[in-house]
Scaffold this motif. Structure first.
Motif, PDB file in Angstrom:
ATOM      1  N   GLU A  78       0.841  -1.196   0.000  1.00 16.99           N
ATOM      2  CA  GLU A  78       0.000   0.000   0.000  1.00 16.99           C
ATOM      3  C   GLU A  78       0.876   1.246   0.000  1.00 16.99           C
ATOM      4  N   PHE A  79       0.514   2.182  -0.878  1.00 15.11           N
ATOM      5  CA  PHE A  79       1.279   3.415  -1.055  1.00 15.11           C
ATOM      6  C   PHE A  79       0.407   4.632  -0.845  1.00 15.11           C
ATOM      7  N   GLU A  80       1.000   5.661  -0.267  1.00 14.96           N
ATOM      8  CA  GLU A  80       0.459   7.015  -0.283  1.00 14.96           C
ATOM      9  C   GLU A  80       1.407   7.773  -1.195  1.00 14.96           C
ATOM     10  N   ASP A  81       0.920   8.142  -2.371  1.00 18.56           N
ATOM     11  CA  ASP A  81       1.774   8.686  -3.421  1.00 18.56           C
ATOM     12  C   ASP A  81       2.903   7.685  -3.674  1.00 18.56           C
ATOM     13  N   PHE A  82       4.178   8.047  -3.402  1.00 19.87           N
ATOM     14  CA  PHE A  82       5.276   7.126  -3.653  1.00 19.87           C
ATOM     15  C   PHE A  82       5.909   6.644  -2.350  1.00 19.87           C
ATOM     16  N   GLU A  83       5.159   6.744  -1.259  1.00 12.81           N
ATOM     17  CA  GLU A  83       5.641   6.282   0.041  1.00 12.81           C
ATOM     18  C   GLU A  83       4.935   4.978   0.406  1.00 12.81           C
ATOM     19  N   LEU A  84       5.722   3.936   0.683  1.00 11.80           N
ATOM     20  CA  LEU A  84       5.176   2.647   1.088  1.00 11.80           C
ATOM     21  C   LEU A  84       4.667   2.750   2.518  1.00 11.80           C
ATOM     22  N   THR A  85       3.384   2.404   2.721  1.00  9.64           N
ATOM     23  CA  THR A  85       2.793   2.508   4.057  1.00  9.64           C
ATOM     24  C   THR A  85       2.465   1.149   4.670  1.00  9.64           C
ATOM     25  N   GLY A  86       2.507   0.083   3.881  1.00  8.42           N
ATOM     26  CA  GLY A  86       2.220  -1.228   4.438  1.00  8.42           C
ATOM     27  C   GLY A  86       2.428  -2.345   3.440  1.00  8.42           C
ATOM     28  N   VAL A  87       2.834  -3.511   3.963  1.00 13.03           N
ATOM     29  CA  VAL A  87       3.023  -4.709   3.142  1.00 13.03           C
ATOM     30  C   VAL A  87       2.375  -5.881   3.861  1.00 13.03           C
ATOM     31  N   THR A  88       1.564  -6.638   3.128  1.00 16.44           N
ATOM     32  CA  THR A  88       0.914  -7.830   3.675  1.00 16.44           C
ATOM     33  C   THR A  88       1.103  -8.989   2.711  1.00 16.44           C
ATOM     34  N   ARG A  89       1.566 -10.113   3.233  1.00 12.31           N
ATOM     35  CA  ARG A  89       1.667 -11.302   2.388  1.00 12.31           C
ATOM     36  C   ARG A  89       0.274 -11.934   2.294  1.00 12.31           C
ATOM     37  N   LEU A  90      -0.185 -12.183   1.067  1.00 13.05           N
ATOM     38  CA  LEU A  90      -1.508 -12.758   0.847  1.00 13.05           C
ATOM     39  C   LEU A  90      -1.465 -14.250   0.531  1.00 13.05           C
ATOM     40  N   TRP A  91      -0.363 -14.723   0.004  1.00 11.32           N
ATOM     41  CA  TRP A  91      -0.291 -16.119  -0.434  1.00 11.32           C
ATOM     42  C   TRP A  91      -0.158 -17.048   0.763  1.00 11.32           C
ATOM     43  N   ASN A  92      -0.977 -18.094   0.782  1.00 12.16           N
ATOM     44  CA  ASN A  92      -0.887 -19.161   1.778  1.00 12.16           C
ATOM     45  C   ASN A  92      -0.643 -20.455   1.038  1.00 12.16           C
ATOM     46  N   GLU A  93       0.433 -21.110   1.368  1.00  9.83           N
ATOM     47  CA  GLU A  93       0.807 -22.335   0.651  1.00  9.83           C
ATOM     48  C   GLU A  93      -0.133 -23.474   0.953  1.00  9.83           C
TER      49      GLU A  93
END
Length: 190
Positions: free
Chosen positions: A175-190
């Motif tokens: 997730e970005f606000e303009d060009f600043e990364l505000t969050g990362v979430t891994r979605l893949w579940n093996e």
């Protein structure tokens, strides 16, 4: 304005020397395409782009068809070129070379591309994607090394150790606000 990027690392692909652009997916990789599509189909994705390499395209192509979105290929999202075509590296030395390139971003095997050069071109492509799709949700068909380098540009914790724990496929919601990364979430579940 919040913009969301879904980094979709390609599904499992058979390694075949000299066939980087055209190699497809293994049977297990093909089976995972449906899971990738199911996982992302209800995310509200507006745009889908990919590395031009077949394995990345194939991993997000079914999603594009399901959502009736034209898949755009972007050359600068291609995987890092590790060495020249005439340079053969043994499998047992390959991971060491990748690790060395994360310790020294200007390190490369003969005829290859450095991590610094790969990061510069791929982040420039990502910046364009973000600028042209403000407030939208974009899926990117990508590769492990180039994905890690794009993520590392925004947060140094995404390095070699992160790369080697990723799977094929794998999905990270950024997730970005303009060009600043505000969050990362891994979605893949093996």
């Amino acid at each position: 304005m919040k913009t969301t990027i879904y980094m979709v690392r390609h599904a499992e692909s058979p390694y075949t020397e000299g066939n980087e652009r055209t190699r497809g997916l293994t049977p297990a990789g093909k089976n995972n395409i449906e899971k990738v599509t199911e996982l992302l189909q209800d995310e509200g994705i507006n745009h889908i782009v990919s590395s031009p390499y077949a394995r990345a395209v194939l991993t997000v192509e079914a999603l594009a068809q399901k959502l009736n979105i034209e898949l755009q290929s972007i050359e600068d999202l291609r995987e890092r070129h590790f060495a020249g075509e005439d340079y053969i590296i043994r499998d047992d030395k390959f991971m060491q070379a990748i690790q060395d390139s994360f310790h020294d971003p200007n390190y490369t095997l003969p005829g290859g591309e450095t991590n610094a050069d790969c990061q510069n071109r791929s982040v420039a492509a990502l910046r364009t994607i973000l600028e042209e799709n403000k407030g939208k949700k974009i899926a990117i068909g990508t590769h492990g090394n180039v994905m890690t380098l794009m993520m590392q540009y925004f947060d140094a914790k995404y390095g070699f150790e992160f790369l080697i724990q990723t799977t094929k496929p794998d999905i990270y919601k950024m997730e970005f606000e303009d060009f600043e990364l505000t969050g990362v979430t891994r979605l893949w579940n093996e």
